[in-house]
Motif scaffolding. Structure first.
Motif, short mmCIF file in Angstrom:
data_model
loop_
_atom_site.label_atom_id
_atom_site.label_comp_id
_atom_site.label_asym_id
_atom_site.label_seq_id
_atom_site.Cartn_x
_atom_site.Cartn_y
_atom_site.Cartn_z
N ASN A 205 -35.62 1.52 45.68
CA ASN A 205 -34.18 1.72 45.64
C ASN A 205 -33.50 0.37 45.40
O ASN A 205 -34.02 -0.67 45.80
N LEU A 206 -32.33 0.41 44.75
CA LEU A 206 -31.65 -0.82 44.37
C LEU A 206 -30.23 -0.85 44.89
O LEU A 206 -29.56 0.18 44.97
N ILE A 207 -29.77 -2.06 45.24
CA ILE A 207 -28.34 -2.32 45.42
C ILE A 207 -27.95 -3.38 44.40
O ILE A 207 -28.61 -4.42 44.29
N LEU A 208 -26.90 -3.10 43.65
CA LEU A 208 -26.43 -4.01 42.61
C LEU A 208 -25.04 -4.51 42.95
O LEU A 208 -24.23 -3.79 43.54
N LYS A 209 -24.76 -5.74 42.57
CA LYS A 209 -23.48 -6.36 42.88
C LYS A 209 -22.69 -6.63 41.59
O LYS A 209 -23.24 -7.07 40.59
N THR A 210 -21.39 -6.34 41.67
CA THR A 210 -20.45 -6.75 40.63
C THR A 210 -19.37 -7.60 41.29
O THR A 210 -19.41 -7.84 42.50
#
Length: 260
Positions: A205-210
């Motif tokens: 699973n991934l968490i991505l940041k903007t």
């Protein structure tokens, strides 16, 4: 017509709200670090201050490691706590540490033939490292014990922003796309980068940041969903199982993901 537009607006708002991932606060503790590298399932924290790497368990005194000759580490990867990778990009060198932060292997790419100019690294399976070869613009699965490349990916045409992996997969974020590879180097997914600058991976699973916040991608879906969260300065963020750690340079916040 006005009534229909109003009803559609309500349903659109409800759908957007339901698509968001929530965060449940668990705790927040004062913490001093330049960077928090990892927090494992036992809440052992790996972090750096200056050129020193620390490992702090809740029931034991902190231990540390530093290398005066190589200076400040560029990245530290503690996915495998028995083979922690410390990368010094300025010296094109990786040190492998054991769970006591003692050196067990050194990889100096300046001495290798053919020469490799490495910009990013991450942990692979067995005695391997995922490395991004800047000169060839390609991802390679490198066996540091045999000094062999086990697998290579097709070269990419944009700058690499981040690299993460587990024993089965490797994810590479570039300015244009988020790639996912098998441990054979085969590409299995490619998603457009919609403003993502970094990411964390755990259990596929991934968490991505903007610039506006954090987003969640489950291993079971291609959809990337926004995370509803309080306004925080996000210096580092980590994902361990379904726990999210956010460090704001003074406080380490711990949240539980609310997956719907």
């Amino acid at each position: 017509m006005a009534l229909i537009r109003y009803i559609l607006l309500i349903f659109t708002s409800m759908a957007a709200a339901q698509s968001q991932i929530g965060l449940t606060p668990v705790n927040a503790i004062a913490f001093k670090a330049d960077e928090i590298v990892a927090v494992d399932n036992f809440e052992t924290v790996y972090y750096t201050i200056g050129n020193i790497l620390y490992k702090k368990s809740s029931d034991k005194p902190a231990i540390n490691y530093s290398n005066v000759q190589l200076g400040f580490p560029t990245t530290v990867n503690a996915f495998n706590p028995l083979k922690i990778n410390v990368f010094y990009q300025d010296f094109n060198t990786i040190l492998i540490l054991d769970n006591r932060l003692a050196e067990i292997f050194k990889v100096d790419f300046n001495t290798k033939q053919p020469y490799k100019n490495v910009s990013h690294i991450s942990t692979g399976y067995d005695n391997t490292l995922w490395i991004f070869n800047q000169d060839l613009q390609q991802l390679e699965l490198y066996d540091y014990k045999t000094d062999k490349v086990r697998a290579t990916a097709v070269p990419v045409q944009s700058n690499v922003l981040a690299l993460a992996s587990d024993y089965n997969y490797c994810w590479m974020l570039t300015e244009k796309y988020l790639y996912q590879y098998t441990y054979f180097g085969s590409l299995i997914s490619k998603l457009e980068n919609k403003g993502y600058t970094s990411f964390a991976a755990d259990n596929e699973n991934l968490i991505l940041k903007t610039e506006t916040g954090l987003f969640y991608k489950s291993q079971k879906a291609e959809t990337i969903r926004p995370i509803s969260m309080p306004k925080l300065l996000i210096n580092q963020f980590l994902l361990t199982n379904e726990t999210v750690y956010i460090y704001d340079s003074k406080i380490l916040h711990k949240y539980q993901l609310k997956l719907k």
